[in-house]
Design a protein around this motif. Structure first.
Motif, PDB file in Angstrom:
ATOM      1  N   PHE A  25      -4.283 -10.549 -11.593  1.00  9.81           N
ATOM      2  CA  PHE A  25      -4.403 -10.497 -10.136  1.00  9.81           C
ATOM      3  C   PHE A  25      -4.916 -11.825  -9.573  1.00  9.81           C
ATOM      4  N   GLU A  79       6.482 -11.341  -7.365  1.00 14.22           N
ATOM      5  CA  GLU A  79       6.422  -9.916  -7.679  1.00 14.22           C
ATOM      6  C   GLU A  79       5.530  -9.731  -8.907  1.00 14.22           C
ATOM      7  N   ASP A  80       4.577  -8.810  -8.814  1.00 17.19           N
ATOM      8  CA  ASP A  80       3.575  -8.672  -9.877  1.00 17.19           C
ATOM      9  C   ASP A  80       4.195  -8.389 -11.239  1.00 17.19           C
ATOM     10  N   ALA A 128      -3.408   0.048 -18.871  1.00 12.04           N
ATOM     11  CA  ALA A 128      -4.724  -0.320 -18.372  1.00 12.04           C
ATOM     12  C   ALA A 128      -4.650  -1.600 -17.544  1.00 12.04           C
ATOM     13  N   GLU A 129      -3.841  -2.532 -18.037  1.00 12.34           N
ATOM     14  CA  GLU A 129      -3.742  -3.805 -17.344  1.00 12.34           C
ATOM     15  C   GLU A 129      -3.091  -3.633 -15.963  1.00 12.34           C
ATOM     16  N   SER A 170      -5.541  -1.943 -13.718  1.00 14.36           N
ATOM     17  CA  SER A 170      -6.578  -2.882 -13.300  1.00 14.36           C
ATOM     18  C   SER A 170      -6.066  -3.795 -12.194  1.00 14.36           C
ATOM     19  N   HIS A 171      -4.809  -4.224 -12.340  1.00 11.54           N
ATOM     20  CA  HIS A 171      -4.209  -5.110 -11.350  1.00 11.54           C
ATOM     21  C   HIS A 171      -4.125  -4.411  -9.998  1.00 11.54           C
ATOM     22  N   GLU A 181      -5.820  -1.916  -8.893  1.00 13.40           N
ATOM     23  CA  GLU A 181      -7.139  -1.685  -8.280  1.00 13.40           C
ATOM     24  C   GLU A 181      -7.713  -2.943  -7.651  1.00 13.40           C
ATOM     25  N   GLN A 182      -7.515  -4.074  -8.354  1.00 14.42           N
ATOM     26  CA  GLN A 182      -8.022  -5.320  -7.779  1.00 14.42           C
ATOM     27  C   GLN A 182      -7.321  -5.633  -6.459  1.00 14.42           C
ATOM     28  N   ARG A 183      -5.980  -5.377  -6.459  1.00 14.19           N
ATOM     29  CA  ARG A 183      -5.195  -5.623  -5.243  1.00 14.19           C
ATOM     30  C   ARG A 183      -5.696  -4.713  -4.116  1.00 14.19           C
ATOM     31  N   ASP A 201      -8.675  -3.352  -3.805  1.00 12.37           N
ATOM     32  CA  ASP A 201      -9.981  -3.856  -3.355  1.00 12.37           C
ATOM     33  C   ASP A 201      -9.802  -4.993  -2.345  1.00 12.37           C
ATOM     34  N   ALA A 202      -8.894  -5.934  -2.728  1.00 11.32           N
ATOM     35  CA  ALA A 202      -8.695  -7.102  -1.868  1.00 11.32           C
ATOM     36  C   ALA A 202      -8.157  -6.689  -0.501  1.00 11.32           C
ATOM     37  N   ARG A 209     -10.711  -5.063   1.603  1.00 14.37           N
ATOM     38  CA  ARG A 209     -11.593  -6.081   2.206  1.00 14.37           C
ATOM     39  C   ARG A 209     -10.951  -6.701   3.447  1.00 14.37           C
ATOM     40  N   ARG A 213      -7.719   2.763   2.716  1.00 21.32           N
ATOM     41  CA  ARG A 213      -7.549   2.882   1.280  1.00 21.32           C
ATOM     42  C   ARG A 213      -6.126   3.335   0.924  1.00 21.32           C
ATOM     43  N   ALA A 228      -0.154  -2.125  -2.440  1.00 21.38           N
ATOM     44  CA  ALA A 228      -0.312  -2.654  -3.798  1.00 21.38           C
ATOM     45  C   ALA A 228       0.881  -2.264  -4.660  1.00 21.38           C
ATOM     46  N   ARG A 286       3.938  -4.268  -3.624  1.00 23.23           N
ATOM     47  CA  ARG A 286       3.900  -5.648  -4.100  1.00 23.23           C
ATOM     48  C   ARG A 286       4.154  -5.742  -5.608  1.00 23.23           C
ATOM     49  N   PHE A 287       3.760  -4.695  -6.327  1.00 24.01           N
ATOM     50  CA  PHE A 287       3.936  -4.771  -7.786  1.00 24.01           C
ATOM     51  C   PHE A 287       5.408  -4.716  -8.177  1.00 24.01           C
ATOM     52  N   GLY A 288       6.201  -4.004  -7.359  1.00 27.83           N
ATOM     53  CA  GLY A 288       7.614  -3.815  -7.731  1.00 27.83           C
ATOM     54  C   GLY A 288       7.763  -2.478  -8.418  1.00 27.83           C
TER      55      GLY A 288
END
Lengths: 107, 916
Positions: free
Chosen positions: A28, A45-46, B30-31, B34-35, B37-39, B41-42, B45, B50, B57, B60-62
């Motif tokens: 990230f 794209e992620d 998990a990865e 994690s990604h 969740e970080q997105r 959070d950002a 902010r 939520r 998120a 954006r991930f696809g």
């Protein structure tokens, strides 16, 4: 934006390596870093990012291990290996040279 | 925080396993998680709700599912490649590691290679022989498992040869058999050119379908045609021959122009028409036949009437046949029974004989060797087991010594497979070196076996020791053995390591020695079986050697064989057999006269066939004892021998009643015979049979002869045979063609061979001199198989005992090492050297006693199986053999224990206690 669609694979690798040259980041953080550095012009794209990361990890260009992020989330941190740095240097030069040629022709 | 992970770099430096690839499925999940969740959070902010943040998120991930699948597939591919690369990497490491260990501490590898090579090599030797002679005795022959041997049954249920007309009738009548083949082996004198020296060979006279039935193609030329030795071929009209491949190579340099060349067999000119395929030596296992002629040539080659081919009561043919498709041994058996009945009712002189399918040809051919080689294979198998246990014990000790190294590797993450691999690599390296050495041992063993066949009087065809089968056998056996030896300690080591890791380390690996003791006990028990069996066989051989053969002085008696028929041409030139027969007596007398004049010769005699040949050559006759009415089906066929005056007093057996033959028992004198005591006992039991026999008459071969003497019972064929009734006839009254000159001398009989050759040459140049040997050699030749079994099992027993002793020594000295500090404490507290000595001697003795106790029932079982191999050793013999062996083992145990224990007693308390 659709820039990422045309972003060729080697270029993404190069950008990631360049980012990691500065230190260890998780996926990230890498995306955020790339987006902020390009002033939002690059939207990656992620899923493409992770494919590139894993591929480079397999090739030994980068290393990964689990760690904890700033806001206390478990995340996988990538760091550049010696082989990765060498690769980065060589590929950057190649990219810049070819970009220069293209620029010369176009302008 | 989590446990500090071992970084890859460190793993690499310490050559530890590198796990995973980039990730496995759960790590990828998990990865991604994690990604996301970080997105989120950002985004939160930045002011997103939520829910909106989560949706953004994901967008954006696809395509998460597709990305996940791609990542997993990629990880798998990588994982596979890494596994292989890693494996090669570790393999290289292990090879280098093992190599280094062998160079720095070569003892173990050296001992392992030698012991394994001996154990496996001995097995290869015996296997090669088994394979060649027993399991696959007819190697070149096509589908040997559908070839059956046929014989004629005697009224009493025995088997005998078959007459030529019977053979033809069987062949014509049978539907269950095709290619019914007639053959007859004959000793022939062969000359390759008109002025060549005659050599004595064994040849086979065969029907024209012989080679076809065996599925063979000529290496050159052709085989025999129907008109040469088919059913309608006439006697003596096909002077042609097929020679063996080896003879072609050896005597004709493998040239193509051998076809059409003449050879002289028993003086008759035959033309070579073909060469048999390479590796084919006939169908009698062990015999190396090199020469074939049409069976129709039998009468002329042997100077017999052509009518021999038509006599129904002249049984001289051996028969084998190929089973027809869809037929079986049982069906053929049934059909042959019927054919026999038909023939009996048709021909008066064929009464009460019927043909029988005896067995598969190859089984019949090798039956006489099977028990000996099975016993030998058993002995070598046991030796191999002892070796395996020994090496396992040694490997265990070594594994224990390497426990620290292994524990560190395990602690640093080397898995079970990784540790096992190291053992396997070590084993494989040992095997790679040991296999060629084992093959060398096998080659050596082969020449030892060959040595035993020196006395055999026929050409022997032996399989090559290093046949492809033998090599495969060696490689397979060695591999299995080596991996068993490697894996057991590896598994054990792993269990110990696992246990010690769990309990926080310590000296747990030095704990118990029961496993190693058990291994030593097993070695002792198994070698006891081999050694005691060897003792049994040796004892049996000694018994056989001490058998009273009835012979007077075998070491000082020279035998030289020949045959007037083999002289061929010169005598056949007289045209008619009768004349040849008349020429024999003067020639024989001349040979005897000149031989007796040789210096040192006490006496010389002639006989037709010497006793105790490996192949019994005595003639047999149908005889009637005048005044004796045989029971129905009682066999009245007796073996006979033709001998000259002085035979009984020079060679033996001695005459106990009546008289020997004298010069007065000439051809024109009244016929007389001498019989043995067994003959007298059979027909005149009660009272003194030998006295009763004198003066009685016997009718044989249309003459009536008076019994003038009775000899002691003697041995005629095999030493272990019971004495059959036997008849001797005067040489002069029968003048047979076969002759063996026997002379007794005060000096070395072999020194007289050149002189005797000279005499034969002077008297009749064409008379071949066959196989000069002492009578003693002849007797031990009869014991070839027994000597082979006894000597080899003694060697194998010695090896087994040696290996087991090394095992005992190993385990004892290891325990001395291990208990060094304990001994030191004991001695410091006042124990004397004698006490320490006793401590270890007791342990060694205890191991041997348990070994002997465990080995005893196994040996008793084995000695039952050996029953057919041993002679004259009664019920106590195996117990005596066992007792002797057990005593030997005890001495060895005490000796071994004493050596190790005295080392223990020399332990210096001070230094021992100071050292860790």
């Amino acid at each position: 934006m659709t820039t990422d669609a045309r972003l060729i694979r080697g270029t993404l690798d190069l950008l990631i390596l360049k980012t990691l040259a500065a230190g260890a980041f998780n996926g990230f953080e890498i995306v955020s870093e790339l987006e902020s550095r390009s002033g939002g012009a690059l939207e990656i794209e992620d899923s493409a990012l992770y494919q590139a990361l894993h591929r480079m990890e397999a090739r030994g260009l980068i290393d990964a291990e689990w760690g904890v992020s700033d806001n206390n989330r478990r995340a996988r941190y990538y760091s550049i290996t010696r082989a990765g740095r060498t690769h980065l240097r060589a590929e950057s030069r190649r990219w810049l040279e070819s970009a220069l040629i293209v620029q010369r022709v176009l302008t | 925080m989590t446990r500090t992970p071992i970084r890859r770099g460190i793993r690499r430096v310490f050559r530890l396993a590198m796990r995973g690839g980039p990730s496995d499925a759960s790590a990828i999940d998990a990865e991604i998680q994690s990604h996301l969740e970080q997105r989120i959070d950002a985004l939160v902010r930045l002011g997103y709700s939520r829910d909106d943040a989560a949706a953004e998120a994901r967008r954006r991930f696809g395509d998460i599912a597709a990305a996940r699948a791609r990542l997993i597939a990629q990880a798998r591919r990588h994982g596979r490649r890494m596994t292989i690369l890693e494996w090669f990497g570790t393999l290289r490491q292990d090879v280098v590691l093992t190599g280094r260990r062998v160079v720095t501490r070569p003892t173990f590898a050296l001992v392992a290679v030698c012991t394994l090579a001996l154990g496996v090599g001995a097995n290869t030797t015996v296997f090669a022989w088994m394979d060649g002679l027993v399991l696959n005795p007819l190697p070149v022959v096509h589908n040997a498992n559908t070839l059956v041997a046929l014989q004629t049954l005697t009224p009493s249920g025995g088997t005998q040869s078959t007459s030529y007309p019977d053979y033809l009738d069987w062949a014509a009548a049978s539907h269950t058999l095709r290619d019914v083949v007639a053959y007859r082996r004959e000793q022939l004198s062969l000359r390759l050119s008109a002025d060549d020296d005659a050599r004595s060979i064994w040849g086979v006279l065969v029907s024209s379908n012989y080679f076809d039935a065996l599925g063979l193609q000529p290496a050159l030329g052709r085989f025999f045609r129907q008109d040469e030795s088919g059913p309608v071929a006439k006697a003596g009209e096909a002077p042609v021959a097929v020679i063996g491949y080896e003879m072609w190579q050896r005597d004709f340099a493998g040239r193509g122009d051998v076809l059409g060349k003449p050879v002289w067999a028993n003086g008759q000119r035959l033309t070579i028409v073909g060469v048999a395929p390479r590796g084919f030596h006939g169908t009698n296992v062990g015999f190396g036949f090199d020469f074939w002629a049409p069976v129709t040539m039998e009468p002329s080659l042997l100077f017999q009437p052509a009518a021999k081919l038509t006599y129904r009561n002249s049984r001289w043919i051996r028969v084998f046949a190929r089973l027809a498709p869809n037929s079986s041994v049982a069906l053929a058996q049934q059909e042959m029974k019927q054919i026999g009945r038909d023939l009996s009712s048709r021909y008066a002189d064929d009464k009460n004989v019927e043909p029988a399918v005896v067995a598969l040809l190859d089984a019949e051919a090798s039956a006489f060797l099977k028990p000996t080689f099975t016993a030998l294979l058993g002995a070598t198998g046991l030796l191999l087991l002892v070796v395996v246990f020994n090496m396992t014990g040694l490997a265990l000790v070594r594994t224990a010594a390497r426990r620290d190294e292994l524990a560190i590797r395990a602690a640093l993450g080397a898995g079970r497979a990784r540790i096992a691999q190291q053992f396997v690599v070590e084993a494989a390296l040992i095997a790679v070196v040991a296999i060629p050495v084992a093959l060398g041992v096998a080659q050596l063993g082969r020449s030892v076996l060959d040595h035993f066949l020196d006395h055999v009087t026929f050409p022997v065809a032996t399989p090559p020791a290093l046949s492809a089968g033998a090599v495969v056998f060696t490689v397979a056996t060695m591999s299995v053995v080596v991996f068993v030896i490697a894996l057991w300690p590896a598994m054990r080591a792993w269990r110990r390591i696992a246990a010690s890791l769990g309990s926080g380390g310590g000296r747990t690996m030095t704990g118990r020695t029961r496993g190693r003791d058990a291994i030593v006990i097993l070695q002792l028990a198994l070698s006891l079986v081999v050694v005691a069996s060897a003792a049994l066989l040796e004892r049996s051989l000694a018994r056989l050697r001490s058998i009273d053969t009835g012979l007077i002085d075998p070491p000082h008696t020279l035998l030289v064989s020949s045959d007037f028929d083999l002289a061929g041409e010169g005598y056949a030139g007289f045209g008619d057999n009768a004349i040849v027969r008349e020429r024999r007596l003067p020639l024989a007398a001349e040979i005897l006269r000149r031989t007796r004049a040789l210096p040192g010769v006490q006496n010389a005699v002639l006989m037709d066939t010497p006793p105790l040949g490996l192949v019994s050559g005595f003639d047999a006759v149908d005889a009637q004892v005048v005044g004796y009415v045989p029971a129905p089906n009682e066999t009245m066929v007796f073996q006979i021998s033709f001998v000259t005056p002085g035979f009984f007093s020079t060679i033996g057996p001695a005459v106990v009643r009546g008289r020997e033959f004298t010069e007065l028992d000439r051809a024109d004198a009244p016929p007389v015979v001498v019989v043995n005591e067994a003959f007298a006992r059979r027909f005149w039991p009660g009272g003194d049979p030998a006295i009763s026999a004198i003066g009685k008459t016997v009718r044989a071969a249309s003459r009536t002869a008076t019994i003038v003497g009775v000899t002691r019972d003697a041995k005629y064929h095999a030493l272990s045979d019971a004495t059959p009734p036997f008849i001797y006839m005067p040489y002069a009254q029968w003048s047979p063609s076969a002759l063996t000159l026997a002379l007794r001398t005060s000096g070395d009989p072999i020194a007289l061979v050149p002189a005797v050759r000279g005499i034969f040459h002077d008297v009749a140049a064409a008379l071949p001199v066959i196989d000069p040997r002492t009578l003693e050699d002849q007797v031990s030749g009869a014991l070839t198989l027994q000597r082979l079994a006894a000597t080899l099992s003694t060697v194998l027993g010695g090896l087994a005992l040696l290996v087991a002793t090394l095992g005992l020594y190993g385990t004892l000295s290891e325990s001395v090492e291990r208990r060094r500090s304990e001994i030191a404490v004991r001695m410091a507290l006042g124990a004397r050297a004698g006490d320490v000595l006793r401590l270890f001697a007791t342990r060694g003795l205890l191991l041997v006693v348990i070994g002997v106790v465990l080995g005893t029932p196994v040996f008793l079982g084995a000695s039952r199986l050996l029953q057919s191999q041993v002679y004259g050793v009664g019920g106590w013999a195996d117990l005596i053999a066992l007792g002797v062996t057990a005593a030997m083992f005890t001495v060895v145990a005490v000796g071994t224990s004493f050596i190790t224990a005295s080392r223990a007693a020399r332990v210096d308390p001070v230094t021992a206690m100071r050292s860790p």
